[in-house]
Motif scaffolding. Structure first.
Motif, PDB file in Angstrom:
ATOM      1  N   MET A  66      77.373   2.289  -9.679  1.00 12.21           N
ATOM      2  CA  MET A  66      78.325   1.283  -9.210  1.00 12.21           C
ATOM      3  C   MET A  66      78.791   0.420 -10.378  1.00 12.21           C
ATOM      4  SD  MET A  66      76.390   0.225  -5.658  1.00 12.21           S
ATOM      5  CE  MET A  66      77.566  -1.074  -5.222  1.00 12.21           C
ATOM      6  N   ALA A  67      77.839   0.008 -11.228  1.00  8.44           N
ATOM      7  CA  ALA A  67      78.192  -0.828 -12.368  1.00  8.44           C
ATOM      8  C   ALA A  67      79.099  -0.087 -13.338  1.00  8.44           C
ATOM      9  CB  ALA A  67      76.922  -1.302 -13.078  1.00  8.44           C
ATOM     10  N   ALA A  68      78.805   1.199 -13.565  1.00  9.20           N
ATOM     11  CA  ALA A  68      79.651   1.983 -14.469  1.00  9.20           C
ATOM     12  C   ALA A  68      81.062   2.113 -13.921  1.00  9.20           C
ATOM     13  CB  ALA A  68      79.033   3.366 -14.685  1.00  9.20           C
ATOM     14  N   LEU A  69      81.166   2.365 -12.615  1.00 12.31           N
ATOM     15  CA  LEU A  69      82.492   2.475 -11.996  1.00 12.31           C
ATOM     16  C   LEU A  69      83.227   1.145 -12.066  1.00 12.31           C
ATOM     17  CD1 LEU A  69      84.578   4.052 -10.325  1.00 12.31           C
ATOM     18  CD2 LEU A  69      83.313   3.393  -8.264  1.00 12.31           C
ATOM     19  N   ILE A  70      82.525   0.067 -11.732  1.00 15.00           N
ATOM     20  CA  ILE A  70      83.147  -1.262 -11.774  1.00 15.00           C
ATOM     21  C   ILE A  70      83.521  -1.630 -13.204  1.00 15.00           C
ATOM     22  CG2 ILE A  70      82.698  -3.729 -11.411  1.00 15.00           C
ATOM     23  CD1 ILE A  70      80.880  -2.778  -9.015  1.00 15.00           C
ATOM     24  N   GLY A  71      82.638  -1.302 -14.169  1.00 17.54           N
ATOM     25  CA  GLY A  71      82.959  -1.570 -15.570  1.00 17.54           C
ATOM     26  C   GLY A  71      84.167  -0.781 -16.034  1.00 17.54           C
ATOM     27  N   GLY A  72      84.286   0.476 -15.560  1.00 15.96           N
ATOM     28  CA  GLY A  72      85.460   1.273 -15.909  1.00 15.96           C
ATOM     29  C   GLY A  72      86.734   0.688 -15.335  1.00 15.96           C
ATOM     30  N   VAL A  73      86.672   0.251 -14.070  1.00 20.31           N
ATOM     31  CA  VAL A  73      87.843  -0.397 -13.459  1.00 20.31           C
ATOM     32  C   VAL A  73      88.186  -1.677 -14.201  1.00 20.31           C
ATOM     33  CG1 VAL A  73      88.691  -1.541 -11.374  1.00 20.31           C
ATOM     34  CG2 VAL A  73      87.443   0.623 -11.186  1.00 20.31           C
ATOM     35  N   ALA A  74      87.161  -2.474 -14.523  1.00 20.08           N
ATOM     36  CA  ALA A  74      87.402  -3.733 -15.225  1.00 20.08           C
ATOM     37  C   ALA A  74      88.012  -3.499 -16.607  1.00 20.08           C
ATOM     38  CB  ALA A  74      86.098  -4.519 -15.349  1.00 20.08           C
ATOM     39  N   SER A  75      87.596  -2.409 -17.279  1.00 18.36           N
ATOM     40  CA  SER A  75      88.161  -2.133 -18.605  1.00 18.36           C
ATOM     41  C   SER A  75      89.647  -1.811 -18.524  1.00 18.36           C
ATOM     42  CB  SER A  75      87.402  -0.984 -19.272  1.00 18.36           C
ATOM     43  OG  SER A  75      87.641   0.241 -18.600  1.00 18.36           O
ATOM     44  N   LEU A  76      90.084  -1.289 -17.366  1.00 18.65           N
ATOM     45  CA  LEU A  76      91.511  -1.041 -17.164  1.00 18.65           C
ATOM     46  C   LEU A  76      92.280  -2.344 -16.929  1.00 18.65           C
ATOM     47  CD1 LEU A  76      91.332   2.102 -14.835  1.00 18.65           C
ATOM     48  CD2 LEU A  76      91.723   2.043 -17.304  1.00 18.65           C
ATOM     49  N   LEU A  77      91.547  -3.382 -16.521  1.00 20.74           N
ATOM     50  CA  LEU A  77      92.166  -4.676 -16.241  1.00 20.74           C
ATOM     51  C   LEU A  77      92.114  -5.623 -17.433  1.00 20.74           C
ATOM     52  CD1 LEU A  77      90.659  -5.332 -12.675  1.00 20.74           C
ATOM     53  CD2 LEU A  77      92.868  -4.300 -13.233  1.00 20.74           C
ATOM     54  N   VAL A  78      91.535  -5.141 -18.554  1.00 19.13           N
ATOM     55  CA  VAL A  78      91.373  -6.013 -19.714  1.00 19.13           C
ATOM     56  C   VAL A  78      92.731  -6.524 -20.190  1.00 19.13           C
ATOM     57  CG1 VAL A  78      90.759  -6.068 -22.158  1.00 19.13           C
ATOM     58  CG2 VAL A  78      89.195  -5.047 -20.507  1.00 19.13           C
TER      59      VAL A  78
ATOM     60  N   LEU B 258      88.983  -9.106  -8.834  1.00 19.19           N
ATOM     61  CA  LEU B 258      87.987  -8.049  -8.687  1.00 19.19           C
ATOM     62  C   LEU B 258      86.628  -8.640  -8.307  1.00 19.19           C
ATOM     63  CD1 LEU B 258      86.997  -5.129  -8.996  1.00 19.19           C
ATOM     64  CD2 LEU B 258      86.744  -5.549 -11.451  1.00 19.19           C
ATOM     65  N   CYS B 259      86.256  -9.745  -8.920  1.00 15.38           N
ATOM     66  CA  CYS B 259      84.964 -10.376  -8.621  1.00 15.38           C
ATOM     67  C   CYS B 259      84.908 -10.865  -7.179  1.00 15.38           C
ATOM     68  CB  CYS B 259      84.710 -11.527  -9.591  1.00 15.38           C
ATOM     69  SG  CYS B 259      84.370 -10.996 -11.291  1.00 15.38           S
ATOM     70  N   VAL B 260      85.999 -11.442  -6.678  1.00 13.11           N
ATOM     71  CA  VAL B 260      86.039 -11.893  -5.279  1.00 13.11           C
ATOM     72  C   VAL B 260      85.867 -10.709  -4.334  1.00 13.11           C
ATOM     73  CG1 VAL B 260      87.525 -12.890  -3.482  1.00 13.11           C
ATOM     74  CG2 VAL B 260      87.386 -13.973  -5.735  1.00 13.11           C
ATOM     75  N   ALA B 261      86.533  -9.603  -4.629  1.00 13.76           N
ATOM     76  CA  ALA B 261      86.423  -8.412  -3.781  1.00 13.76           C
ATOM     77  C   ALA B 261      84.987  -7.893  -3.755  1.00 13.76           C
ATOM     78  CB  ALA B 261      87.378  -7.327  -4.278  1.00 13.76           C
ATOM     79  N   LEU B 262      84.327  -7.883  -4.908  1.00  8.43           N
ATOM     80  CA  LEU B 262      82.937  -7.423  -4.971  1.00  8.43           C
ATOM     81  C   LEU B 262      82.013  -8.350  -4.192  1.00  8.43           C
ATOM     82  CD1 LEU B 262      82.838  -6.493  -8.763  1.00  8.43           C
ATOM     83  CD2 LEU B 262      82.803  -4.888  -6.849  1.00  8.43           C
ATOM     84  N   ALA B 263      82.224  -9.655  -4.326  1.00 12.46           N
ATOM     85  CA  ALA B 263      81.395 -10.613  -3.594  1.00 12.46           C
ATOM     86  C   ALA B 263      81.590 -10.471  -2.088  1.00 12.46           C
ATOM     87  CB  ALA B 263      81.721 -12.039  -4.044  1.00 12.46           C
TER      88      ALA B 263
END
Length: 395
Positions: A345-357, A367-372
């Protein structure tokens, strides 16, 4: 006394695995400058490390049952130390990312065995307390690692960060050689490990508790992926300034973990996990509002994140203890499977977040609100699972 020694070694192991996430973050711009690769490619190093941690976790758990905790932990530390020592010699970004993947493979085994050692020594509310100490270690690694990484970067260069990780792994290997681990219950090795994992993951009380912890963990991963370039880019923080941010982050996680230690036996695990997820949702919501309506204020990004960290440090160890206790199979399998799920999950979320950099904070905050919010839904399902189990047991 023996349980205290085991807990200390587990915390040291978890610290080493998790400091691999944070210690290099202040050096992301420097590494990108030193290697022929763009910053967004170097930013993938976090997601790659997490993929490496996730890939062999189920295998590490099975090996821990077959060969014992100490040999598997030593093997994982050897892989981690070797990759860490080799990273400074990377000649391009592809080699750097490949070695980070191998480093993650070792870190995955170290992380699994740390949790399994705690699971071997405690159960119930005491397990939640023991895991809360691992949780403290986790974010202290994020905070202190980030700070020490910035000092090593400024003083010796980014290569010193990875040499330091290798030295730490070797020292821990030497210490482990002199320690005897507690006796553990024997498991039936004739049972197929993969069928056991399928049985566990299909059991809703385990699945919902594990997902709640993993989604909250994703908030931390998303922030660590995007924050270095936001704070050192848009807000023009230096590497040293970003390193200092590790201290309030560590303090926030320490507050939440101490609350678990003090109150979990009195209030109950589900109630405290609900409180924690509520704080995560509140903190990430303030992050989003601040990034939209006051985007020039960095404090409205990192300070609400610290509030979310308090909540995550409350909910994460409880989610792990619930998932382990609700597992239909004993032994290291449930802990290994929880770790496997969380790292993927962390790897997938980290990959998505890297696209949002970018230098804008609102994509990260959204993204953080959606995860929470997802974590909150899982906690609600945990309550429903517990009520259903009570009804069944009363019949």
């Amino acid at each position: 006394m023996k349980n205290s020694t085991t807990l200390t070694l587990a915390c040291c192991s978890a610290f080493l695995a998790q400091v691999g996430i944070s210690s290099y973050l202040p050096a992301v711009p420097a590494i990108a400058h030193a290697l022929p690769g763009a910053e967004d490619h170097v930013a993938l190093a976090l997601a790659i490390y997490l993929v490496g941690m996730a890939l062999p976790m189920l295998l590490w758990g099975s090996l821990g049952e077959r060969f014992g905790r100490k040999p598997v932990l030593l093997a994982a530390l050897a892989v981690y130390a070797s990759a860490s020592a080799a990273i400074p010699s990377a000649f391009n970004v592809e080699a750097f990312l490949s070695l980070r993947l191998i480093q993650g493979l070792g870190a995955g085994g170290v992380s699994v065995m740390a949790r399994v050692l705690v699971r071997d020594s405690f159960s119930g509310a005491l397990l939640a307390k023991g895991l809360s100490w691992l949780g403290m270690t986790f974010v202290i690694a994020l905070g202190v690692g980030q700070f020490v990484g910035s000092l090593l970067l400024v003083t010796f260069g980014w290569e010193a960060i990875f040499y330091g990780l290798a030295i730490g792994a070797v020292v821990l290997m030497v210490v482990l050689q002199r320690v005897e681990f507690p006796m553990r219950a024997k498991v039936d090795l004739s049972v197929c490990a993969w069928r056991t994992y399928v049985l566990i993951v299909r059991y809703p009380p385990f699945l919902h508790a594990a997902l709640a912890g993993g989604l909250g963990y994703g908030v931390i991963i998303a922030f660590n992926t995007c924050a270095p370039l936001i704070l050192q880019g848009r807000f023009e923080w230096s590497a040293a300034q970003y390193g200092w941010l590790g201290w309030p982050i560590s303090a926030a996680y320490l507050v939440g973990a101490l609350m678990v230690n003090r109150f979990v036996a009195r209030t109950g695990r589900l109630m405290m996990m609900g409180w924690g997820v509520t704080l995560v949702l509140a903190g990430t919501t303030v992050m989003l509002l601040g990034s939209v309506f006051a985007s020039e204020l960095a404090v409205l990004l990192w300070l609400p994140y610290c509030l979310a960290i308090v909540g995550q440090s409350m909910s994460y160890p409880i989610s792990l203890s619930l998932a382990s206790d609700e597992s239909p199979v004993s032994g290291s399998y449930a802990m290994a499977l929880s770790g496997f799920m969380h790292q993927w999950m962390a790897a997938l979320i980290g990959g998505v977040a890297s696209l949002l950099v970018s230098q804008q904070a609102w994509p990260l905050s959204l993204l953080c609100v959606a995860l929470a919010g997802g974590a909150g839904m899982c906690v609600a399902r945990c309550r429903a699972d517990q009520n259903a189990l009570r009804k069944i047991s009363s019949i």
